[in-house]
Design a protein around this motif. Structure first.
Motif, PDB file in Angstrom:
ATOM      1  N   ARG D  72       0.894  -1.090  -0.086  1.00 51.63           N
ATOM      2  CA  ARG D  72      -0.087   0.000  -0.063  1.00 51.63           C
ATOM      3  C   ARG D  72       0.852   1.210  -0.140  1.00 51.63           C
ATOM      4  NH1 ARG D  72      -4.799  -0.604   2.558  1.00 51.63           N
ATOM      5  NH2 ARG D  72      -4.228   0.959   4.207  1.00 51.63           N
ATOM      6  N   MET D  73       2.241   1.246   0.457  1.00 49.85           N
ATOM      7  CA  MET D  73       2.984   2.518   0.477  1.00 49.85           C
ATOM      8  C   MET D  73       3.636   2.741  -1.077  1.00 49.85           C
ATOM      9  SD  MET D  73       3.412   3.903   3.470  1.00 49.85           S
ATOM     10  CE  MET D  73       5.097   4.589   3.010  1.00 49.85           C
ATOM     11  N   HIS D  74       4.410   1.372  -1.539  1.00 44.53           N
ATOM     12  CA  HIS D  74       5.273   1.585  -2.560  1.00 44.53           C
ATOM     13  C   HIS D  74       5.091   0.513  -3.936  1.00 44.53           C
ATOM     14  CE1 HIS D  74       7.542   4.984  -1.402  1.00 44.53           C
ATOM     15  NE2 HIS D  74       7.801   4.516  -0.556  1.00 44.53           N
ATOM     16  N   GLU D  75       4.189   0.113  -3.796  1.00 47.20           N
ATOM     17  CA  GLU D  75       3.834  -0.853  -4.812  1.00 47.20           C
ATOM     18  C   GLU D  75       3.767  -0.308  -6.396  1.00 47.20           C
ATOM     19  OE1 GLU D  75       1.012  -4.606  -5.439  1.00 47.20           O
ATOM     20  OE2 GLU D  75      -0.033  -2.932  -5.663  1.00 47.20           O
ATOM     21  N   ALA D  76       3.055   0.876  -6.122  1.00 42.57           N
ATOM     22  CA  ALA D  76       3.222   1.909  -7.420  1.00 42.57           C
ATOM     23  C   ALA D  76       4.635   2.404  -7.839  1.00 42.57           C
ATOM     24  CB  ALA D  76       2.385   3.004  -7.155  1.00 42.57           C
ATOM     25  N   THR D  77       5.467   2.609  -6.737  1.00 43.76           N
ATOM     26  CA  THR D  77       6.573   3.046  -6.957  1.00 43.76           C
ATOM     27  C   THR D  77       7.551   2.179  -7.869  1.00 43.76           C
ATOM     28  OG1 THR D  77       6.625   4.183  -4.946  1.00 43.76           O
ATOM     29  CG2 THR D  77       8.604   4.026  -5.947  1.00 43.76           C
ATOM     30  N   PHE D  78       7.665   0.851  -7.472  1.00 37.52           N
ATOM     31  CA  PHE D  78       8.148  -0.172  -7.912  1.00 37.52           C
ATOM     32  C   PHE D  78       7.686  -0.757  -9.449  1.00 37.52           C
ATOM     33  CE2 PHE D  78       9.708  -0.114  -3.530  1.00 37.52           C
ATOM     34  CZ  PHE D  78      11.238   0.054  -3.660  1.00 37.52           C
ATOM     35  N   ARG D  79       6.284  -0.688  -9.311  1.00 43.22           N
ATOM     36  CA  ARG D  79       5.782  -0.981 -10.706  1.00 43.22           C
ATOM     37  C   ARG D  79       6.256  -0.095 -11.732  1.00 43.22           C
ATOM     38  NH1 ARG D  79      -0.298  -3.267  -9.404  1.00 43.22           N
ATOM     39  NH2 ARG D  79       0.508  -5.479  -8.824  1.00 43.22           N
ATOM     40  N   LYS D  80       6.018   1.122 -11.398  1.00 45.09           N
ATOM     41  CA  LYS D  80       6.575   2.217 -12.343  1.00 45.09           C
ATOM     42  C   LYS D  80       8.047   1.931 -12.587  1.00 45.09           C
ATOM     43  CE  LYS D  80       6.845   7.183 -12.707  1.00 45.09           C
ATOM     44  NZ  LYS D  80       7.451   7.672 -12.028  1.00 45.09           N
ATOM     45  N   ALA D  81       8.919   1.751 -11.704  1.00 41.89           N
ATOM     46  CA  ALA D  81      10.263   1.286 -11.997  1.00 41.89           C
ATOM     47  C   ALA D  81      10.606   0.162 -12.739  1.00 41.89           C
ATOM     48  CB  ALA D  81      10.973   1.332 -10.645  1.00 41.89           C
ATOM     49  N   CYS D  82       9.681  -0.845 -12.699  1.00 43.48           N
ATOM     50  CA  CYS D  82       9.845  -1.918 -13.575  1.00 43.48           C
ATOM     51  C   CYS D  82       9.480  -1.478 -15.164  1.00 43.48           C
ATOM     52  CB  CYS D  82       8.787  -3.044 -12.898  1.00 43.48           C
ATOM     53  SG  CYS D  82       9.437  -3.853 -11.725  1.00 43.48           S
ATOM     54  N   ALA D  83       8.267  -0.814 -15.011  1.00 43.87           N
ATOM     55  CA  ALA D  83       7.953  -0.312 -16.426  1.00 43.87           C
ATOM     56  C   ALA D  83       9.054   0.223 -16.994  1.00 43.87           C
ATOM     57  CB  ALA D  83       6.779   0.469 -16.406  1.00 43.87           C
ATOM     58  N   GLU D  84       9.710   1.179 -16.534  1.00 43.97           N
ATOM     59  CA  GLU D  84      10.924   1.874 -16.967  1.00 43.97           C
ATOM     60  C   GLU D  84      12.175   1.197 -17.570  1.00 43.97           C
ATOM     61  OE1 GLU D  84       9.662   5.965 -14.442  1.00 43.97           O
ATOM     62  OE2 GLU D  84      11.472   4.884 -13.773  1.00 43.97           O
ATOM     63  N   ALA D  85      12.023  -0.088 -16.568  1.00 46.47           N
ATOM     64  CA  ALA D  85      13.204  -0.725 -17.309  1.00 46.47           C
ATOM     65  C   ALA D  85      12.655  -1.856 -18.256  1.00 46.47           C
ATOM     66  CB  ALA D  85      13.721  -1.480 -15.912  1.00 46.47           C
TER      67      ALA D  85
END
Lengths: 149, 337, 276, 656
Positions: D72-85
């Motif tokens: 609930r804190m950072h799922e969106a953050t890391f999903r975005k990072a994955c997408a960027e990679a």
């Protein structure tokens, strides 16, 4: 003296209430027994009785199921459907001889971090008292043995 | 002059064999269901059962058999084979049809690949058959050119004496003779008459049936649909059959380890021939019933020169809708080849 | 005229008038006490019909045989009240159109049978309502009561002994009018929720899942119980669950063609004594 | 073959102090399918995220598990990072080892073990994750605003001024709502009609706004971006196309004794009428219940006087269908029926009136042309008692909540009274003064200090008539003494309540409501203008009691939400939706019943000749919200839920 028995407990919770309640217990730094492993689902409506059977097959000594209080479901009705399924499945488990003390149901809201922590502690303690679920373990062991007659 | 085993000596026999390391198995009725099961004393046997509900097949080809264990490691998968059991057994009180069924399946399990699990158990098991003095409405061994006292597949044949006094002993194989050496001193010599065998009327003309089945034109006969209309596609006839032998492989386990198992399967199930594509060459229950009959009385004998049926009658006896091989072959007998 | 002869006449009428294309009934079986399902398509074939107290099987499952009702023609079928309830459930679950089912209703005990008046499932609603009304005081299966009195441990042992015999032939499923799924959950192997092997664990899972799927749907016809080749008392589990849904949700399976499935519906005030 | 990257975050000391992250990385490194397992101080930091991205690229990772704080804190953050990679963002899962592990357990050994279990289980899940794509739903760029009060008008104008089409539906014959009835508005005392009527006209004349008055929304189907709305156009019996609004029919109508709803029963109107002089549209309607022709079949005076033949007694209700992308619900409120307070004499004594009636008396366009006169005898009242919380904050007879505007309008009434009746004495019974708002407290102070309103803290127990006076008995709790005031008029600050049909209407359009009937927002704090149904927004007092500035603010907020929605041709939604395996579906429709969103439809499978072979369930991804209730119901396991598939959960449990 032998080591105290550490039960293995699996919890199936909805993400909007009980999972958030567990997070709140964390942010509030409440301490509770470390025996429970949480599986996060979108809603109690998604929690299938099959999950409970598989947790038992995996050697769980106890299973918890928890979600939003009636009326609070993020998906408006999911928990009402879940409640009916639980009523039926619980009766079925009881009739087949799976002790109801080992499969517990609760409503824990996102605001009830304290209730979550207390629930984890009380369930862990209850199941510790009951001891390992030997009967089910017997079935599991049978699957691993060579064929008998 | 023949040798006789008296009933009151059976308890001693069981004890001897058990002492010699043999597991003693026989017809047992537990509550509502009968089967061949382990016995510890003579009183455990129930020789009054015409035929146990479950056939002898499961003792050689269990309904589920672990073949191989596996453990998934970081880089590879480690496997460990499950060895065939080495347990020595004696089955006391097999029925002729059941023992025959084993002999019928021997070539199948040893054909292109020798099934160690089957043959290990076959080699380590002595089969003592008791000829039938009772039959029920479903028995049909005689229709299959077998008899209540067929010796096929048996190591020893026992013929009951009058009044359940005991049995006349007929040792058939070395394996049988070996086992009976253990109890040689418990046998008597005598010249008593065996009780009369059960009368099993012949229910159909097997040769006529086989001829009809072999005619390729009859493959598409409407007969199949008519005869199988009430079949509900459960697998009980195949699972109870002493000769049905189809199986499936199944991996069971969690993330880290598991077991590959050989499980009974049935041609009655709609999924049995289902292709990954969704196409099912035997998409109807009539096609599946035809397959079962054709396999038993046409394809199997074509390959192994023996019909894959020993006339036990379980298929009809336990059928929820009162179908079975008897009815079908009776009906075929009346058709023009 | 005996009920059997009356119904033979009725079957002939239905078929010769074209009101139905087929009648599903009973005929003599291999032995004197056995009855076989019979599919009557011509008035002459009605002669084979047998109707007596040995006609027990619930034949309603044949109606959902693929393609049978797809031509929109009607089919006649001999049913006891439990079978009529099955028709209601199958209709409520959209597996058949009740307008296509002409019911030849009968009921009775182990000695004789009597005719039930009516033709369409809804004509029997008063009979079904009265069965529901009397359900609470109906004599309970003594074995069921005995099992209920056991400790959980004893119950577990009891069922394991029963389930250990299961050979996973699925005769129970195939005999059940409610098991009409195109693919049973046990045949779904991605993932394999139910162990297909017939070790006791797999057998337990199978029987528990089947009982769950039948909760609020089983009419207690006993087809499964009779079909089981190893005589597991499956009827007990289903009867237990039927009692549970009746007690907890006042749900009696097969009351009408429009009854909502008990596990796809809810009331906001459903009882929840066990939820902490 | 899966190549999963496991990234274990220390979260500084938050995780690192309890969970042995290095050991955890080593343990997970040995897990089947894990290509790389590393720990780091703060993975959510820029360099942390960069290292995740680099690892994805370097190792061609097929999935990522970040063991860190709650998803609930950072799922969106890391999903975005994955997408960027270059990795599908849904191939990333979070193992919650902070909130649900390190923060709640004391023993480092047990915490580390649990963290390993949690992380392993997520690795097993992520191995079965699928590349998901956000669901694209086409958007009909046309908004529906339900309710033509100030909130509805504001929302409609904001959307229309941004260039998008709006359909504005009002069930009364005119726009305006309650605000049009008000005299002056607090805290500025500017004339309500002066600020309201230009907006009404602007809305009516706006080229992007289609105005439907005397119309009701009777059905809403579909889902965000794609609603199908049915509107009932109630028969006016006057053809608005040809009618010029000359008013001849109104003046000539012989039946002029009907109590005016607009004037809260204090004035009269004819059977053919416009609610008020500035009505928009300014075209009359016939009140069928009171029209002499409809009652007796004779009269037709209006027909005779109308030179344009605009009167049509044969007119029928009509239904129109609209394709709508988003909806603003601004259906407003009603005032509570004060007759529940028998002790206050409302309905018994003519001079006991409610606040809205006082507004009409004070309004220049009202029945008294703005003079404060007693309804009973038309005399100026010398003493007026105002009773606040006449319904609000009263669990026994009224409502539990505070109606929010009463303190302010009562102060305003006292001021207006003081300005209009010099020497008039106003007494106000109150429980608390709630004057939070810009200029609000100053306003109430002015009423007390400049206009000499007398505030008495206490409740009124009884009002009765005695010698032509209304005797008001109350208590002054500050002085601790009972008070009896002889008044000429009593004004009740009535509670604001939902429209009487609010609950039914909520069901019609498919939104939630609270115990009173106010519509529920999706989140009280963070999503206060959205309803729980995607694409339906709330504005004004239908959601909770509000004053004009709040209503307007919420209306503009709703409009801006809709404009954001309309800024794209297609709408993207989280792909956590159910799907059905049509090959195995048995068509029992249990899922259709169980779905809380009516998202499952019955679909015919036809053969080449068009013959229906079977009917199966089909999930509408636009409507599905991803709860998974249908999946659990499905006996044949034909339904599944993306993101929480049967395979994923099975693996998760089996990986524990």
């Amino acid at each position: 003296m032998s080591e105290p028995f550490e039960p293995k407990i699996v919890a199936f919770v909805c993400t909007y209430c009980t999972y958030a309640g567990a997070d709140l217990a964390g942010t509030s730094r409440l301490k509770y027994a470390p025996n429970v492993r949480i599986v996060r689902l979108p809603c109690t409506g998604r929690i299938s009785p099959m999950f409970i059977l598989k947790a038992l097959q995996k050697g769980a000594d106890g299973v918890l199921v928890s979600g939003c209080h009636p009326g609070d479901c993020h998906f408006t009705h999911g928990n009402y459907h879940a409640r009916r399924r639980w009523t039926v499945f619980r009766a079925l488990l009881e009739f087949t001889g799976i002790p109801l003390e080992r499969v517990k149901f609760s409503w824990i809201s996102a605001a009830e971090g304290g209730k979550f922590a207390d629930f984890m502690n009380s369930v862990t303690e209850d199941i510790r008292k009951l001891g390992p679920f030997d009967q089910y373990q017997g079935l599991i062991n049978e699957t691993e043995a060579p064929a008998t007659l | 002059m023949t040798r006789i085993l008296l009933s009151d000596k059976l308890d001693n026999c069981v004890a001897r064999w058990r002492k010699a390391g043999l597991t003693v198995i026989g017809p047992v009725k537990k509550e509502t269901s009968s089967s061949y099961a382990t016995v510890e004393k003579a009183a455990d046997f129930d020789f009054g059962i015409v035929l146990p509900d479950r056939s002898i097949k499961g003792l050689f080809f269990p309904q589920t058999e672990p073949m191989m264990g596996y453990t998934i490691k970081k880089q590879d998968i480690a496997t460990n084979d499950f060895a065939p059991p080495t347990e020595k057994r004696i089955i006391f009180g097999a029925r002729s049809c059941d023992a025959s069924g084993l002999a019928i399946d021997d070539p199948l399990f040893g054909w292109d690949y020798k099934d160690d699990f089957w043959f290990q158990r076959r080699n380590e098991t002595v089969i003592v058959t008791i000829a039938c003095t009772k039959a029920d409405d479903f028995c049909m061994c005689t229709s299959l050119k077998l008899a209540p006292d067929s010796t096929k597949g048996s190591d020893v044949l026992l013929r009951p004496l009058q009044n359940n006094k005991g049995w006349l002993v007929e040792e058939l194989t070395d394996r049988g003779r070996e086992a009976f050496k253990e109890i040689a001193d418990l046998l008597l010599d005598g010249s008593e008459q065996a009780a009369p065998l059960a009368v099993v009327p012949e229910k159909f003309n097997l040769d006529a049936c086989v001829a009809w089945l072999k005619n390729p034109e009859n493959f598409d006969s409407t007969f199949w649909k008519e005869i199988s209309m009430r079949c509900i596609g459960c697998g009980s006839c195949t699972f109870l059959c002493p000769t049905c032998h189809c199986f499936d492989f199944q991996d069971e386990g969690d993330t880290y380890s598991g077991i590959r198992r050989k499980n009974w399967d049935s041609c009655s199930f709609s999924l049995f021939t289902m292709h990954t594509s969704g196409h099912n060459p035997r998409s109807t229950q009539s096609a599946r019933w035809r397959q079962r009959i054709m396999h038993k009385f046409n394809y199997f004998p074509g390959k192994f020169s023996v019909n894959s049926c020993s006339g036990c009658g379980r298929c009809t006896r336990q059928c929820p809708v009162d179908m079975g091989i008897t009815e079908t072959l009776q009906a075929i007998s009346t058709l023009k080849p | 005229m005996s009920i059997q002869e009356q119904y033979k006449k009725r079957v002939r009428e239905l078929l010769s008038s074209g009101a139905v294309k087929m009648v599903i009934g009973y005929q003599a079986g291999t032995t004197a006490d056995r009855r076989r399902p019979l599919f009557i398509r011509t008035p002459e074939e009605a002669e084979k019909l047998v109707l007596d107290s040995a006609c027990i099987a619930n034949l309603s499952g044949y109606l959902v045989t693929e393609g049978l009702l797809s031509d929109e023609k009607s089919v006649g079928i001999f049913l006891r009240p439990d079978g009529i309830r099955s028709i209601n459930i199958l209709a409520a679950e959209a597996q058949l159109n009740p307008e296509q089912v002409v019911i030849l209703g009968f009921d009775g005990n182990d000695k004789e049978v009597t005719a039930l008046q009516g033709e369409k499932a809804r004509d029997f609603s008063a009979i079904i309502a009265s069965i529901k009304e009397h359900a609470p005081e109906a004599p309970r299966n003594p074995q069921l009561e005995q099992i209920e009195k056991m400790s959980p441990k004893e119950r577990f042992a009891f069922w394991q002994a029963e389930f250990s015999r299961c050979i996973k032939c699925y005769a129970c499923r195939q005999a059940c009018p409610m098991c009409y799924c195109r693919r049973c959950i046990v045949d779904s192997n991605q993932p394999q929720w139910v162990n297909t092997s017939s070790h006791t664990l797999g057998n337990l899972e199978w029987n528990v899942v089947r009982a769950f799927h039948l909760s609020g749907r089983c009419v207690g016809c006993g087809n499964c119980d009779r079909a089981c080749p190893v005589n597991i008392p499956l009827r007990l589990i289903n009867a237990k669950m039927a009692g549970e849904v009746l007690g907890a949700f006042d749900h009696f399976a097969g009351m009408s063609e429009t009854q909502e499935p008990v596990l796809a519906s809810f009331k906001k005030d459903d009882s929840e004594t066990f939820i902490l | 073959m899966a190549k999963i990257g496991v990234f274990i975050c220390h979260c500084g000391e938050n995780i690192g102090a309890k969970v042995d992250c290095t050991k955890l990385a080593a343990t997970l490194g040995e897990h089947p399918g894990v290509a790389i397992a590393v720990d780091y101080k703060y993975f959510c930091s820029d360099p942390g995220q960069e290292s995740v991205k680099k690892a994805i690229r370097d190792n061609n990772l097929t999935g990522v598990v970040v063991a860190a704080c709650s998803p609930r804190m950072h799922e969106a953050t890391f999903r975005k990072a994955c997408a960027e990679a270059g990795l599908n963002p849904y191939m990333c899962e979070i193992a919650n080892i902070r909130e649900q592990c390190s923060w709640v357990h004391n023993d480092p050994v047990q915490a580390t073990e649990k963290a390993a279990d949690i992380t392993r289980s997520m690795v097993e899940k992520v191995k079965r994750n699928n590349n998901l794509q956000p669901i694209e739903v086409p958007v009909t760029r046309r908004a529906l605003v339900i309710g033509g009060g100030i909130a509805g008008i504001q929302a409609a104008l904001d959307i229309a001024n941004a260039g998008q089409e709006v359909v504005l539906v009002e069930r009364e014959p005119t726009l305006g709502g309650h605000m049009a009835q008000l005299s002056e508005t607090f805290p500025t005392l500017d004339c309500s009609q002066c600020i309201m009527t230009p907006r009404m006209v602007e809305a009516a004349q706006h080229p992007k706004i289609r105005l439907l008055t005397y119309a009701e929304v009777v059905g809403v189907d579909g889902y965000i971006g794609n609603f199908h709305v049915k509107v009932k156009m109630k028969a006016r019996y006057v053809d608005t196309e040809s009618c010029t609004g000359c008013g001849d029919c109104i003046t000539k109508c012989p039946n002029k004794k009907i109590l005016s709803e607009f004037d809260c029963g204090l004035g009269k109107r004819p059977a053919i009428y416009t609610p008020f002089a500035q009505s928009v549209p300014n075209k009359p309607i016939i009140d069928k219940a009171n029209c002499t022709y409809f009652k007796n079949g004779k009269c037709k005076v209006c027909v005779k006087v109308c030179q344009l033949n605009s009167i049509n007694f044969e007119m029928q209700d009509e239904f129109i269908d609209l394709e709508i992308g988003a909806i603003v619900v601004a259906t407003g409120f009603q005032v509570q029926d004060n007759s529940v307070y028998g002790e206050y004499g409302y309905g018994k004594y003519k001079d006991v009136i409610n606040g809205l009636q006082f507004e009409r008396l004070a309004s220049a366009s009202g029945p008294t042309s703005g003079k404060i006169l007693r309804p009973s005898d038309g005399k100026e009242p010398e003493t007026v008692v105002f009773i606040q919380c006449a319904g609000s904050r009263d669990p026994s007879k009224g409502v539990r909540y505070c109606s929010k505007i009463c303190c302010m309008y009562t102060a305003k009434h006292a001021m207006l009274y003081a300005h209009k009746v010099h020497g008039g004495k106003s007494n106000i019974f109150y429980m608390d003064i709630r004057a939070a708002g810009k200029g609000y407290d100053e306003f109430t102070r002015r009423a007390i200090e400049e206009d000499e309103a007398s505030y008495l803290r206490g409740r009124v127990s009884k009002v009765w008539e005695e010698n032509g006076k209304l005797m008001v008995r109350g208590v002054d709790t500050l002085l601790g003494i009972p008070v009896v005031i002889a008044a000429d008029m009593v004004v009740l600050a009535t509670a604001m309540v939902p429209q009487p049909d609010a609950k039914d209407f909520a069901k019609t359009i498919g939104i939630g409501y609270d115990e009173y009937g106010f519509f529920n927002e999706a989140h009280l704090k963070l999503r206060p203008v959205e309803s729980s149904t995607a694409g339906i927004f709330l504005a004004g007092a239908c959601q909770s009691p509000k004053d004009i500035p709040d209503s307007v603010a919420q209306a503009s907020a709703s409009a801006s939400k809709i404009l954001a929605l309309f800024s794209k041709e297609k709408l993207e939604r989280e792909p956590v939706v159910a799907t059905n395996n049509e090959a195995t579906c048995a068509g029992c429709w249990g899922c259709v019943l169980a779905c809380p969103y009516n998202a499952i439809e019955k679909k015919d499978i036809v053969d080449r000749s068009g013959k229906v072979i079977k009917r199966v369930a089909s999930v509408n991804p636009g409507l599905c919200q991803g709860c998974g209730t249908c999946v659990t119901f499905c006996r044949s396991n034909s339904l599944d839920l993306a993101g929480f598939t049967e395979k994923q959960i099975f693996a998760e449990v089996m990986g524990l």
